[in-house]
Scaffold this motif. Structure first.
Motif, PDB file in Angstrom:
ATOM      1  N   SER A  83       0.831  -1.212   0.000  1.00 20.79           N
ATOM      2  CA  SER A  83       0.000   0.000   0.000  1.00 20.79           C
ATOM      3  C   SER A  83       0.862   1.257   0.000  1.00 20.79           C
ATOM      4  CB  SER A  83      -0.952  -0.002   1.187  1.00 20.79           C
ATOM      5  OG  SER A  83      -0.245   0.157   2.395  1.00 20.79           O
ATOM      6  N   TYR A  84       1.971   1.250   0.759  1.00 22.02           N
ATOM      7  CA  TYR A  84       2.876   2.396   0.735  1.00 22.02           C
ATOM      8  C   TYR A  84       3.476   2.587  -0.649  1.00 22.02           C
ATOM      9  CZ  TYR A  84       2.958   3.453   5.731  1.00 22.02           C
ATOM     10  OH  TYR A  84       2.622   3.847   6.988  1.00 22.02           O
ATOM     11  N   CYS A  85       3.871   1.503  -1.298  1.00 21.63           N
ATOM     12  CA  CYS A  85       4.454   1.615  -2.637  1.00 21.63           C
ATOM     13  C   CYS A  85       3.424   2.126  -3.643  1.00 21.63           C
ATOM     14  CB  CYS A  85       5.023   0.278  -3.087  1.00 21.63           C
ATOM     15  SG  CYS A  85       6.488  -0.204  -2.153  1.00 21.63           S
TER      16      CYS A  85
ATOM     17  N   VAL B 214       8.328   7.604   2.346  1.00 22.41           N
ATOM     18  CA  VAL B 214       9.501   6.850   1.900  1.00 22.41           C
ATOM     19  C   VAL B 214      10.136   6.102   3.076  1.00 22.41           C
ATOM     20  CG1 VAL B 214      11.833   7.088   0.963  1.00 22.41           C
ATOM     21  CG2 VAL B 214       9.948   8.344  -0.072  1.00 22.41           C
ATOM     22  N   ILE B 215      10.260   6.773   4.221  1.00 23.54           N
ATOM     23  CA  ILE B 215      10.860   6.124   5.401  1.00 23.54           C
ATOM     24  C   ILE B 215      10.018   4.925   5.834  1.00 23.54           C
ATOM     25  CG2 ILE B 215      11.324   6.428   7.865  1.00 23.54           C
ATOM     26  CD1 ILE B 215      12.230   9.274   7.210  1.00 23.54           C
ATOM     27  N   GLN B 216       8.691   5.083   5.863  1.00 24.07           N
ATOM     28  CA  GLN B 216       7.829   3.982   6.269  1.00 24.07           C
ATOM     29  C   GLN B 216       7.883   2.832   5.257  1.00 24.07           C
ATOM     30  OE1 GLN B 216       6.409   3.908   9.240  1.00 24.07           O
ATOM     31  NE2 GLN B 216       6.979   5.998   9.696  1.00 24.07           N
ATOM     32  N   ALA B 217       7.965   3.162   3.961  1.00 27.84           N
ATOM     33  CA  ALA B 217       8.065   2.105   2.947  1.00 27.84           C
ATOM     34  C   ALA B 217       9.376   1.339   3.094  1.00 27.84           C
ATOM     35  CB  ALA B 217       7.951   2.708   1.551  1.00 27.84           C
TER      36      ALA B 217
ATOM     37  N   ILE C  88      12.176  -3.557   5.011  1.00 27.96           N
ATOM     38  CA  ILE C  88      13.125  -4.273   5.878  1.00 27.96           C
ATOM     39  C   ILE C  88      12.383  -5.298   6.735  1.00 27.96           C
ATOM     40  CG2 ILE C  88      14.738  -3.998   7.807  1.00 27.96           C
ATOM     41  CD1 ILE C  88      15.495  -1.281   6.614  1.00 27.96           C
ATOM     42  N   CYS C  89      11.183  -4.947   7.212  1.00 24.44           N
ATOM     43  CA  CYS C  89      10.386  -5.906   8.005  1.00 24.44           C
ATOM     44  C   CYS C  89      10.012  -7.135   7.188  1.00 24.44           C
ATOM     45  CB  CYS C  89       9.116  -5.234   8.519  1.00 24.44           C
ATOM     46  SG  CYS C  89       9.390  -4.061   9.835  1.00 24.44           S
ATOM     47  N   VAL C  90       9.579  -6.927   5.945  1.00 22.96           N
ATOM     48  CA  VAL C  90       9.219  -8.055   5.088  1.00 22.96           C
ATOM     49  C   VAL C  90      10.454  -8.900   4.781  1.00 22.96           C
ATOM     50  CG1 VAL C  90       8.408  -8.660   2.768  1.00 22.96           C
ATOM     51  CG2 VAL C  90       7.175  -6.971   4.116  1.00 22.96           C
TER      52      VAL C  90
ATOM     53  N   VAL D 289      15.156   5.140  15.158  1.00 24.42           N
ATOM     54  CA  VAL D 289      15.803   6.396  14.765  1.00 24.42           C
ATOM     55  C   VAL D 289      15.010   7.156  13.706  1.00 24.42           C
ATOM     56  CG1 VAL D 289      17.897   7.345  13.714  1.00 24.42           C
ATOM     57  CG2 VAL D 289      18.070   5.540  15.409  1.00 24.42           C
ATOM     58  N   LEU D 290      14.392   6.455  12.762  1.00 32.69           N
ATOM     59  CA  LEU D 290      13.737   7.149  11.652  1.00 32.69           C
ATOM     60  C   LEU D 290      12.214   7.000  11.649  1.00 32.69           C
ATOM     61  CD1 LEU D 290      16.181   6.209   8.769  1.00 32.69           C
ATOM     62  CD2 LEU D 290      15.956   8.410   9.894  1.00 32.69           C
TER      63      LEU D 290
END
Length: 153
Positions: free
Chosen positions: A16-18, A48-51, A56-58, A92-93
């Protein structure tokens, strides 16, 4: 009713973010042609940071599924590095920027409600031929707040 596994939920949030990023880049706004382009907006930077974070989580979820059952110490060490990278990006982000954005949106709405002239949308974004119809902009802001609340669970 069974709960959705966190791996599937993270992959859905990443997609969804993408898709939001692709649609955001497809909108032709005059502000995108100026210095800084889309990167001068905090919402775009947060998106972008959340995506990246959910990517990284996936990746972490996939690697943990692939290394399950293996006794390789090298793979375990790499997985621990990936998990520490995920935790670092969150601390951090992703979390600080994700908290700043909704608080600024709430502040914007609190300033806008008593007198709409204090905080007003640019005329090129308003209807009739603008990007957002009158009803869609508040829905867009609320959807970002809901996405933040879902991802902070």
């Amino acid at each position: 009713m069974a709960l959705v596994p966190c791996q599937v939920l993270r992959a859905a949030i990443l997609l969804s973010y993408c898709s939001i990023l692709c649609n955001y880049k497809a909108i032709d706004m005059p502000a995108h042609q100026t210095y800084g382009g889309s990167w001068k907006f905090l919402t775009f930077i947060d998106l972008v940071i959340q995506a990246v974070f959910f990517g990284i989580c996936v990746l972490t979820d996939l690697s943990s599924l692939l290394t399950k059952g293996n006794d390789s110490q090298e793979q375990e060490r790499q997985l621990k590095k990936l998990i520490s990278l995920r935790d670092w990006v969150m601390a951090v982000l992703a979390f600080p920027v994700g908290v700043i954005l909704p608080s600024s949106v709430v502040t914007w709405w609190l300033l806008r409600e008593p007198e709409r002239a204090v905080v007003q949308l640019p005329p090129e974004l308003c209807s009739p031929r603008g990007v957002f119809p009158d009803f869609q902009f508040p829905l867009l802001v609320i959807s970002f707040i809901v996405l933040f609340q879902i991802h902070s669970l």
